[in-house]
Scaffold this motif. Structure first.
Motif, short mmCIF file in Angstrom:
data_model
loop_
_atom_site.label_atom_id
_atom_site.label_comp_id
_atom_site.label_asym_id
_atom_site.label_seq_id
_atom_site.Cartn_x
_atom_site.Cartn_y
_atom_site.Cartn_z
N UNK A 78 76.33 -18.27 9.93
CA UNK A 78 76.66 -17.51 8.72
C UNK A 78 77.98 -16.76 8.85
N UNK A 79 78.43 -16.56 10.08
CA UNK A 79 79.70 -15.85 10.28
C UNK A 79 80.89 -16.79 10.21
N UNK A 80 80.65 -18.09 10.14
CA UNK A 80 81.68 -19.14 10.21
C UNK A 80 82.36 -19.19 11.58
N UNK A 81 81.83 -18.43 12.54
CA UNK A 81 82.42 -18.40 13.89
C UNK A 81 81.55 -19.19 14.85
N UNK A 82 82.18 -19.83 15.81
CA UNK A 82 81.41 -20.46 16.88
C UNK A 82 80.83 -19.34 17.78
N UNK A 83 79.82 -19.67 18.56
CA UNK A 83 79.21 -18.63 19.40
C UNK A 83 80.20 -17.85 20.27
N UNK A 84 81.19 -18.49 20.90
CA UNK A 84 82.10 -17.65 21.71
C UNK A 84 82.88 -16.64 20.86
N UNK A 85 83.39 -17.08 19.72
CA UNK A 85 84.12 -16.13 18.88
C UNK A 85 83.20 -15.09 18.27
N UNK A 132 72.06 -28.40 20.82
CA UNK A 132 72.64 -28.50 22.17
C UNK A 132 74.04 -27.89 22.19
N UNK A 133 74.82 -28.19 21.15
CA UNK A 133 76.16 -27.62 21.06
C UNK A 133 76.10 -26.09 21.14
N UNK A 134 75.23 -25.50 20.34
CA UNK A 134 75.13 -24.03 20.31
C UNK A 134 74.72 -23.48 21.67
N UNK A 135 73.75 -24.15 22.29
CA UNK A 135 73.28 -23.69 23.61
C UNK A 135 74.38 -23.81 24.66
N UNK A 136 75.10 -24.93 24.60
CA UNK A 136 76.08 -25.17 25.65
C UNK A 136 77.31 -24.29 25.50
N UNK A 137 77.82 -24.13 24.27
CA UNK A 137 79.04 -23.33 24.15
C UNK A 137 78.74 -21.84 24.30
#
Lengths: 566, 566
Positions: free
Chosen positions: A77-84, A114-119
């Motif tokens: 919902x933030x339009x940000x990837x987990x690191x950002x 998997x993408x969310x978990x890994x990054x």
């Protein structure tokens, strides 16, 4: 760290790594504020006392709070990837997050999870997961994937520490109807946390729903509803997000004996809100402004949430807890300063993902986008039109006389009626449907976006087909995102290369791009950002009339309906 | 039970097993009292609402409380075996117990722990265990066994559901000194609950102790001590037992933001107290009499304790919880009526053990008991005498002129000085030691007992050697227990065939036997029951002078000392 070394450091026989001196500790365990120094070593709190340390930080009498814990958010919902995202919320005092990757799961399925978990692995902010329970959300739309009980079990085996359970079980009718797919997921998650989502569910049906597994709810909108759910064993997640804000209506549920069963969560947080108003620090500010005792408010964004999820070591300042904390000047503004995560100064931490995971591309429409995709079904008489009001997710099911051109209904700027088309974008089914919306506020041009709950197909709204085609093509070209088009010109674009849901840029850049879109939509005569509005027009679980890639949905009947009123 | 059947029953589509109508529910989750009917099926609560059921029970407007949860007790202190104990406390509303079989472990080691686990399996009251951490308690006495970190791991594997962690780590000096044996136990228990026991520990040493693992304390005796421990992350067990009563001194620690971190526990409960005053119901009565809100008090004997130990399904009345509950007329007297356990009427439940486990015999002295065993060491001058005061565990280290007979010091009724002998009874080492006690209140005869913390050797106190020999022989003959002897006649006996610690009889019979002992000791001129007093005379961790099977102990020096003052 070696236990024996820790014992010596805690006893002060060996130097600590860091001591934060001269704090007023907001102690969420003893429920008081007390003056103390705090020793830290090996990333954990040693405890209170006069420690000698390699580094000394003087808090100057400010308040020391534990690192905050988010209990329910869709990071997408933030339009940000987990690191950002992590970097953005860390600056607001958040040290741990329980997220539900429901959006990306509906686009990319297991690969998305998997993408969310890994990054997000090894970030300074700890990101935990609830496994999406409702992918697809309904049978009335085409999602990019299907997740089963077996997928839950597979992921739990792979990530036993980070997947805490099953995310919000939105399909409460399915639970009550004993849908075998739904029950198999609940059975698979037995013994783990299962979050609920059951707006206004009550009485015996609520009992049955809780008995089946869900033990939290973040959908309460009034105090009696919240009290009933708490009586029956649910942990209450008081939501104060960008979209849904329930805190003020729910404060009546708090008493001196139950607040440990309440958390403040956001659910969603748009990027402008995140940048300007913050994250859980905003919730704190708001709760105290509404009259809540600050110690209680801090408990609701720290230890209460950590305990509900069984996150030991999070949410308090005490020996053995992770040394996550930050300072504020007062307990009204909660202006976050001097964040420490695992005993490190925020400024010294790295928020880059170490996963080397490529962005997840999406946008699989299959054929060239042309005007034929935007053609409504033929008929005669009145048409059904989705009526929207600014800031409301509920829509009206209107029956209006269409403006016709060559026998076909078209957009009608004079009545604020635009055309709306939803195009399936995941598996090239060719599914698409066209309807009409009144009230979006466009006077010309078109907008398009790939954030459209819950299946996140491509949604295009516009006043003419040429601009609609261009907008759709532009979004496809950039691999998903938002765009604003007028008279054959692209006025603004925000690309969301990660599944068409998230940017690969940081907070400031994305916020600036969103502002750019805002300016662009103003040029279409729209006085507010219509992207939020269109992102819910394809969600067939909120009344009354919606449009998915498979057609117009009469939500009350939970079935398709025709464009033309018979 | 099948999930789908449960869903139908919860929804009221199928009949429930039982409905309790017309209750005022003390709801420990929402922190209120509300009127409701409660449906039950398959041993669990379906929830609140108007259920149709096979059986209907009208509560007549009385208060419905959740089954109580004991967080810390040595069952052996009641002299009852787990089945008889369970039956006694069930009648007082207790539905779950976390016990520490510390006493039997010191006598019988692993076999003792196994006995407790096996005879308590499948009882209506759920009995959980913390694995004894300090067997033996000190190196100054001879226990019947040694338990290691490996034993903990072995038992955890065998009983993963019922052994919750490591019991009270009394050896806090060992923790601080990084004793490898102690640390290996703490490391083995990592990730599980570890209970603490650290009276008056404070400051950096407290930090080190907590960091090493223990996360609760039941030894606090004043509010500042309790607040410091709670600030630092300990769950506070407010003890109101038969022996130690801390509640009144600790109430100052309770505030509106921390009471979820507090439980009321008993630690020990003697059989007369249990029969006359009850169990946790007594704690409730006392807390409310001292001014605590009844809802808060009930939380402290139910959900707070269940959550600390991670006992899901215990401690509340809500869908999915075990249907453990009982009724009371008012929230002052808490007179327990109509107990239900897993939805069954108490009267219909069976409290007999299904384990077929034979009583654990003990009493391995090795040689015939004769007067030579009661001979003190020879010397001259003054002797060290243990000074006791009624109801105090602390003793004085007195230096007095002995009454001599044939050059040997003997008992002196005129000064209330009796002889005290401790005989090792576990492994026939032949260890024994003799000293003197002032203040027990015997005027003649002798008493003997095998309950003597922590190693539970045979303790004999008397005014003449003939009666002491007879008392010791009688206790050996009955396989452990208590006896009262005067002028060669046995006046009273309570046999404790299970490890010399527990009777095989039920509450009423054991209580009656204890009263019989009381009457018998009155015939020795003693105005109170001296067995409690002698049961602590061999415990070398409470100041000042004690006697173990290995000799007189100067507790301040934590070492042996001689009978004769040099």
């Amino acid at each position: 760290m070696q236990l024996s070394k820790m014992i010596d450091q805690a006893r002060g026989l060996e130097k600590a790594d860091l001591v934060i001196r001269n704090c007023r500790v907001v102690n969420v365990l003893s429920g008081e504020i007390h003056e103390s120094d705090v020793g830290i070593a090996g990333g954990i709190f040693l405890g209170f006392g006069d420690y000698k340390a390699e580094r000394v930080f003087d808090a100057g009498g400010r308040f020391l709070l534990p690192g905050l814990v988010e209990g329910h958010i869709h990071i997408e919902s933030t339009l940000l990837t987990p690191p950002h995202f992590a970097q953005a919320v860390a600056a607001r005092g958040t040290a741990a997050v329980v997220c539900d990757p429901h959006e990306i799961a509906n686009v990319s399925g297991s690969a998305g999870v998997e993408y969310m978990l890994e990054v997000s692995r090894n970030l300074p902010v700890s990101i935990f997961f609830m496994f999406p329970s409702c992918v697809p959300a309904t049978a009335l739309e085409t999602s990019g994937a299907v997740l089963s009980a077996g997928d839950f079990e597979h992921f739990r085996r792979l990530y036993p520490e980070r997947i805490l359970g099953l995310a919000e079980m939105m399909n409460f009718p399915g639970v009550l109807a004993k849908d075998p797919e739904v029950l198999s997921k609940l059975e698979a998650a037995k013994g783990h946390r299962i979050d609920g989502h059951a707006p206004l569910l009550s009485g015996l049906d609520l009992n049955a729903y809780i008995l089946a597994g869900p033990r939290s709810d973040h959908e309460c909108s009034n105090t009696p509803e919240a009290m009933e759910k708490m009586r029956s064993g649910m942990h209450l997640m008081m939501r104060e997000g960008s979209l849904e804000r329930n805190m003020e209506d729910l404060l009546g549920m708090v008493n001196d004996f139950n607040s440990q069963n309440i958390s403040i969560v956001t659910d969603d947080r748009n990027v402008l809100d995140l940048r300007e108003n913050g994250h859980l620090d905003y919730g704190l500010r708001r709760a105290v402004a509404l009259g809540m005792d600050p110690v209680r408010a801090v408990q609701m964004v720290s230890i209460n949430t950590a305990r509900y999820f069984g996150l030991s070591g999070y949410g308090a300042i005490a020996p053995g807890f992770r040394a996550n904390c930050f300072l504020v000047d007062d307990l009204k503004e909660f202006a976050v300063e001097n964040v420490f995560i695992e005993g490190q100064f925020l400024e010294e931490l790295c928020f880059e993902s170490d996963a080397g995971f490529p962005p997840l591309s999406s946008m699989n429409i299959g054929s060239e986008i042309d005007e034929s995709m935007f053609r409504p079904e033929e008929g005669r008489g009145n048409i059904r039109v989705i009526g929207v009001s600014r800031g409301q997710l509920l829509t009206e099911n209107l029956e209006l006389e269409p403006l016709l051109e060559g026998g076909q209904p078209i957009a009608d700027p004079s009545r604020d009626i635009c055309k709306l088309t939803v195009i399936e974008r995941h598996t090239a089914t060719g599914n698409r449907a066209t309807g009409f919306v009144r009230g979006l506020g466009l006077s010309c041009g078109a907008i398009a976006g790939t954030v459209a709950h819950d299946s996140h197909n491509l949604v295009v709204a516009g006043m003419n087909d040429v601009d609609m085609v261009l907008a759709a093509r532009e979004v496809a070209r950039i691999g998903g995102g938002f765009t604003v088009v007028r008279s054959g010109e692209v006025l603004g674009t925000l690309s969301l290369p990660v599944a068409g849901l998230m940017s690969d840029k940081g907070l400031d850049e994305v916020a600036e791009a969103v502002r750019g879109l805002d300016r662009a939509t103003k040029q279409l005569g729209c006085s507010y950002n219509p992207f939020m509005q269109i992102s819910f027009l394809a969600l067939p679980v909120i009344p009354s009339l919606k449009l998915t890639d498979r057609g117009l949905v009469d939500v009350a009947a939970f079935d398709f309906t025709g464009l033309w009123v018979k």
